[in-house]
Design a protein around this motif. Structure first.
Motif, PDB file in Angstrom:
ATOM      1  N   GLY A 206       0.839  -1.207   0.000  1.00  0.00           N
ATOM      2  CA  GLY A 206       0.000   0.000   0.000  1.00  0.00           C
ATOM      3  C   GLY A 206       0.861   1.239   0.000  1.00  0.00           C
ATOM      4  N   GLY A 207       1.968   1.177  -0.769  1.00  0.00           N
ATOM      5  CA  GLY A 207       2.982   2.242  -0.706  1.00  0.00           C
ATOM      6  C   GLY A 207       3.729   2.081   0.602  1.00  0.00           C
ATOM      7  N   ALA A 208       3.301   2.841   1.614  1.00  0.00           N
ATOM      8  CA  ALA A 208       3.864   2.684   2.966  1.00  0.00           C
ATOM      9  C   ALA A 208       2.687   2.486   3.924  1.00  0.00           C
ATOM     10  N   ALA A 209       1.975   1.379   3.749  1.00  0.00           N
ATOM     11  CA  ALA A 209       0.814   1.055   4.597  1.00  0.00           C
ATOM     12  C   ALA A 209      -0.279   2.120   4.482  1.00  0.00           C
ATOM     13  N   VAL A 210      -0.424   2.646   3.262  1.00  0.00           N
ATOM     14  CA  VAL A 210      -1.386   3.731   3.047  1.00  0.00           C
ATOM     15  C   VAL A 210      -2.691   3.211   2.412  1.00  0.00           C
ATOM     16  N   SER A 211      -2.551   2.539   1.265  1.00  0.00           N
ATOM     17  CA  SER A 211      -3.728   2.237   0.431  1.00  0.00           C
ATOM     18  C   SER A 211      -4.506   1.048   0.987  1.00  0.00           C
ATOM     19  N   CYS A 212      -5.164   1.261   2.130  1.00  0.00           N
ATOM     20  CA  CYS A 212      -5.804   0.143   2.835  1.00  0.00           C
ATOM     21  C   CYS A 212      -6.986  -0.427   2.050  1.00  0.00           C
ATOM     22  N   LEU A 213      -7.626   0.361   1.191  1.00  0.00           N
ATOM     23  CA  LEU A 213      -8.768  -0.142   0.419  1.00  0.00           C
ATOM     24  C   LEU A 213      -8.371  -0.449  -1.015  1.00  0.00           C
TER      25      LEU A 213
ATOM     26  N   THR B  95      -2.081   8.786  17.533  1.00  0.00           N
ATOM     27  CA  THR B  95      -2.007   9.454  16.235  1.00  0.00           C
ATOM     28  C   THR B  95      -2.225   8.444  15.120  1.00  0.00           C
ATOM     29  N   LEU B  96      -2.939   8.888  14.099  1.00  0.00           N
ATOM     30  CA  LEU B  96      -3.275   8.038  12.950  1.00  0.00           C
ATOM     31  C   LEU B  96      -2.941   8.796  11.667  1.00  0.00           C
ATOM     32  N   ALA B  97      -2.573   8.076  10.630  1.00  0.00           N
ATOM     33  CA  ALA B  97      -2.433   8.697   9.295  1.00  0.00           C
ATOM     34  C   ALA B  97      -2.571   7.568   8.280  1.00  0.00           C
ATOM     35  N   LYS B  98      -1.767   7.585   7.234  1.00  0.00           N
ATOM     36  CA  LYS B  98      -1.748   6.497   6.245  1.00  0.00           C
ATOM     37  C   LYS B  98      -3.159   6.014   5.895  1.00  0.00           C
ATOM     38  N   GLY B  99      -3.588   4.899   6.492  1.00  0.00           N
ATOM     39  CA  GLY B  99      -4.853   4.264   6.112  1.00  0.00           C
ATOM     40  C   GLY B  99      -6.084   5.103   6.378  1.00  0.00           C
TER      41      GLY B  99
END
Ligand SMILES: Cc1ncc(COP(=O)(O)O)c(C=O)c1O
Length: 439
Positions: free
Chosen positions: A37-44, A266-270
């Motif tokens: 997901g790139g760096a754990a980004v593209s969760c969907l 803190t949250l980001a990415k997904g």
């Protein structure tokens, strides 16, 4: 010729043109299976139609209204959702555009909380070795990723750091897991006492360490001990869930695994799934109540951005509707089993680990001793190149251990992956490892 200063200026990158589901395509038509997901980004995955539609709709309805003048419905809805997940009705959420900003915000919240409480000398933030909390000065100052600290050449603040909870390499011969957990959590207490308990503001850690260590989950009981030590000395605990949160490990927050709750997460990415730059700092009711009474001096132009938050709301809706937390747990186990089956016997695979759809292979020169590679610092970039050649997106990294380099390959695939993608990933990884270690 480019006019862009690239992330790595010496690298020539393929130009990404389009993406759908589990794949990204470059301008030559080559397809890459996106297993990180790139760096754990593209969760969907890519081009999820409901999120795309929600973003389009929001841009047309209200693209921007500065938060100094207005609130907006997407940020209100997303905040309600995160507070519900956090499990403290008095909690609040603050939305920024990326993980570093979310952690900077957590630091500002921490310092202003202590100031408002009449303890302005509490400034020290204790963190852990081999951690990464972002590239802005505050976030990098509390990061224990030496390579990134050195490379930045920035004048960073130097605060105490303790060992991570990394039993695979940190547990002594004959030491029980419980004793190990006691020992490494106890380092926090020692550090607090050494720094002066009334000068320490907070402790920050990733409940599951992402790129710095290669998916290392805290052992059972560790986070509970951390919670108890922080409570004993009245200091705040910040959980950096920028990579490991938002369902990546099979629960919404990774800290839920250990039945403990931080003061700030803190949250980001997904959370934006890559559809918009989005991050969140969630603060507990105790801290929020203090700041709501005293005021909070912070802000960026794009906080609470309506389009980013609309993407966030849509990601949450898909997560619920498709039952993706349960799916992450189930497919995570299957994926873990497949990685074991395919790579447990590989002469250069020293450890296979992870939780949910957050997995890693640790690579070694010698399986018996666990020794890394002399002069192996360039291996992550080499592994990434080999993977890209094979049409695979994964996330290599590594650390120095006893003067040798121990690389890892992190995998954080979209939660929509199917059995066929796991197989394709394993086949491609086998090619990458063959090419890397036969040479
Ligand atoms: C655990 C963790 N914290 C913070 C950050 C920084 O986030 P960003 O790159 O969005 O600023 C990252 C980025 O990889 C991360 O993995």
């Amino acid at each position: 010729m480019t006019s862009v200063l690239y992330r790595a200026p010496s690298v020539t990158y393929p130009k990404a043109l389009s993406a759908r589901g589990m794949y990204i395509r470059d301008e030559s038509g080559k397809r890459y299976l996106d297993m990180s997901g790139g760096a754990a980004v593209s969760c969907l995955g890519h081009a999820q139609p409901d999120v795309v539609a929600a973003v389009r709709k929001q841009v047309g309805a209200l693209a921007f209204a500065h938060t100094a003048f207005f609130t907006n419905e997407p940020q209100e809805r997303l905040a309600r959702r995160l507070v519900e997940r956090f499990g403290d009705p008095g909690a609040r959420a603050y939305f920024t555009s990326g993980g570093s900003e979310a952690n900077e915000t957590a630091l500002k919240i921490t310092w202003q909380y202590w100031s408002a409480r009449g303890e302005p000398d509490r400034k020290i933030i204790i963190s852990r070795e081999h951690s990464y909390h972002g590239n802005t000065l505050g976030a990098l100052s509390v990061s224990g990723n030496d390579a990134r600290r050195r490379a930045s050449a920035a004048p960073l603040l130097d605060w105490p750091r303790i060992a991570p909870c990394y039993a695979h390499r940190g547990r002594r011969a004959g030491e029980s897991m419980e004793d190990y957990v006691d020992r490494v959590a106890g380092e926090l207490e020692t550090a607090i006492l050494a720094a002066g308990p009334d000068r320490v503001a907070a402790f920050i850690c990733e409940p599951v360490v992402g790129s710095s260590l290669g998916v290392v989950a805290a052992e059972p009981g560790y986070l509970q001990r951390i919670r108890a030590i922080c409570d004993r000395h009245g200091i705040l605990w910040i959980a950096d869930e920028i990579m490991c949160g938002m369902g990546r490990t099979g629960t919404f927050f990774a800290f839920e695994h250990d039945g403990s709750r931080p003061d700030i997460a803190t949250l980001a990415k997904g959370i934006g799934g890559g559809y918009q730059p989005l991050a969140a700092t969630v603060l507990c009711g105790k801290v929020a109540g203090t700041l709501e009474a005293s005021g909070f001096a912070h802000g960026h132009t794009y906080i609470g951005h309506p389009v980013a938050c609309a993407a966030g709301v849509a990601v949450q809706e898909v997560l619920d509707r498709e039952g993706l937390l349960a799916r992450t747990r189930e497919y995570g186990q299957r994926f873990g089993r497949l990685l074991e089956e395919r790579f447990a016997g590989h002469p250069n695979v020293g450890d296979i680990r992870g939780r949910g759809l957050f997995r890693a292979l640790e690579l070694v020169a010698d399986r018996e001793t666990g020794r890394g590679f002399a002069d192996g610092g360039r291996l992550p970039a080499h592994l990434m190149r080999l993977a890209m050649d094979a049409g695979l997106i994964c996330y290599p990294g590594g650390i120095e251990v006893d003067g040798a380099f121990v690389p890892h390959i992190m995998l954080a695939p979209p939660m929509i992956l199917e059995e066929s993608h796991m197989q394709e990933c394993a086949d491609k990884l086998a090619v990458v490892l063959d090419r890397a270690f036969d040479a």
